[in-house]
Write an enzyme that holds these catalytic residues in place. Structure first.
Site, PDB file in Angstrom:
ATOM      1  N   ASP A  33       0.825  -1.200   0.000  1.00  0.00           N
ATOM      2  CA  ASP A  33       0.000   0.000   0.000  1.00  0.00           C
ATOM      3  C   ASP A  33       0.861   1.254   0.000  1.00  0.00           C
ATOM      4  OD1 ASP A  33      -2.108  -1.818   0.496  1.00  0.00           O
ATOM      5  OD2 ASP A  33      -1.713  -1.675   2.655  1.00  0.00           O
ATOM      6  N   TYR A  57       6.892  -9.875   6.908  1.00  0.00           N
ATOM      7  CA  TYR A  57       6.661  -8.440   7.110  1.00  0.00           C
ATOM      8  C   TYR A  57       7.121  -8.046   8.502  1.00  0.00           C
ATOM      9  CZ  TYR A  57       3.722  -7.795   2.949  1.00  0.00           C
ATOM     10  OH  TYR A  57       3.270  -7.680   1.666  1.00  0.00           O
TER      11      TYR A  57
END
Lengths: 243, 243
Positions: free
Chosen positions: B52, B110
């Site tokens: 994003d 992540y």
């Protein structure tokens, strides 16, 4: 009432600390915020010292006088809500009217971050992306030559005229964390570009292009031309100011 | 010839990974650089996945086909000299024509960085400036509920329609370094906003505003409205892609 503030900033989008007409500087932003707090009265900020364009601060210090009555807590909050996101006041305290943020500095600590590993885009404005290995052992031996009291004229621009180029480095050393080489310098004061010029020389030592044994001779020469490169500004942080 | 590249980027000035007309995206920059290298031929890049707006990558992966003959070393160099400073190619390698950067992902890792200490201007785009202490022990106990195979529909926007919301989190844990809280998640794949929504819930747990014991019930509900906030993008890094 005189106040002392400790503050941090991201130097990336500033033309250094000192006010310059038309350019964005730390001093200008601090004075703008203070004028608003100080009932519209122009307020001069006196910092512990200047930093160059692109150089950061984790803990800088400054003093100023306010005519309004404001608590330390409220002053911190008011400053932070009037300052841009790249300057942050860590603390504000009332001090004696004789206190002076520049003249009373006992010690300043600077850190310089150099990445010897793969280029890191998220760190490109926050450490020097050197991206090659250096002879760290050689740098470790070389940096010791800067310790103590010396005339550092060879490590400041020749055109920078002042009465006294003698400064004392209380301590200086390097650390390696991962691929990051971190230089630390602590001293009673530093000349313009002095740290970046010392780091520049040390980089050349780490490349085997300059010799550590020449440092005493270079200090003796008192001529900038005898030393070496100036390290990039983005790796440098004013890390602490002690009174 | 098909190539696999690993690359990193600073997500701050990108509107996320995926190409969007008129907006600056990672995909667009990669394809622009490749077109130039690939003798002017439009070249489609297939990434390991999307990130994003504002999210960073330490090690993302992508594949593409080139019609020109170029060595791995020269491709890396050519890409880096044609890419902007906020994207960096770490390595380039030739792969089998059957290789697929998205379908063949075995695991993705992540990391999410949250600053519990004083606001840090130099880190404001690179970790979430939460600036308050959290109950770290409670978060450590809570994050375990996400481990394993679950339907994560409650942690992705309700409007995000797909066939399968089941994902496996191979490992997830937190660490504290100084005042920085670091979340790590490793899994076979993640839904849109899934990590930021899980971190958002965990922040609320650390504030004692949500209960860790409710996580299984929330997963069961399969409704985003049952969970909590979405953590800010700037703390998130795609840290590794494994094939």
């Amino acid at each position: 009432m005189r106040y002392l503030i400790y503050y941090s900033y991201d130097g990336k989008d500033f033309n250094g600390y000192q006010k310059q007409n038309g350019l964005r500087t730390i001093q200008e932003e601090l004075e703008k915020a203070l004028k608003f707090i100080n009932a519209g009265v122009d307020t001069v900020v006196t910092a512990s010292g200047r930093t160059d364009k692109g150089v950061h601060a984790n803990l800088a210090a400054a003093h100023f006088d306010l005519s309004v009555d404001i608590t330390e807590y409220k002053l911190k909050r008011a400053l932070n809500s009037n300052l841009p996101d790249d300057i942050h006041v860590i603390s504000a305290q009332m001090v004696d009217n004789q206190f002076h943020a520049r003249y009373m500095v006992k010690e300043k600590e600077y850190k310089y971050y150099l990445n010897m590993g793969e280029y890191n885009p998220t760190r490109r404005f926050y450490e020097y992306q050197y991206c090659k290995m250096l002879d760290v052992q050689e740098i470790e031996n070389a940096i010791k030559y800067f310790k103590g009291e010396h005339n550092f004229k060879s490590f400041t621009p020749n055109k920078d005229r002042r009465n006294n180029y003698v400064r004392t480095i209380n301590d200086c050393y390097i650390e390696v964390i991962g691929n990051t080489l971190i230089f630390t310098f602590r001293g009673n004061g530093f000349l313009k570009y002095q740290i970046r010029n010392m780091v520049g020389y040390l980089i050349r030592v780490g490349e085997h292009k300059k010799r550590k044994e020449d440092i005493p001779k270079i200090l003796e020469k008192k001529d900038r031309k005898c030393a070496s490169i100036t390290a990039h500004p983005e790796g440098l942080y004013l890390n602490k100011v002690v009174y």
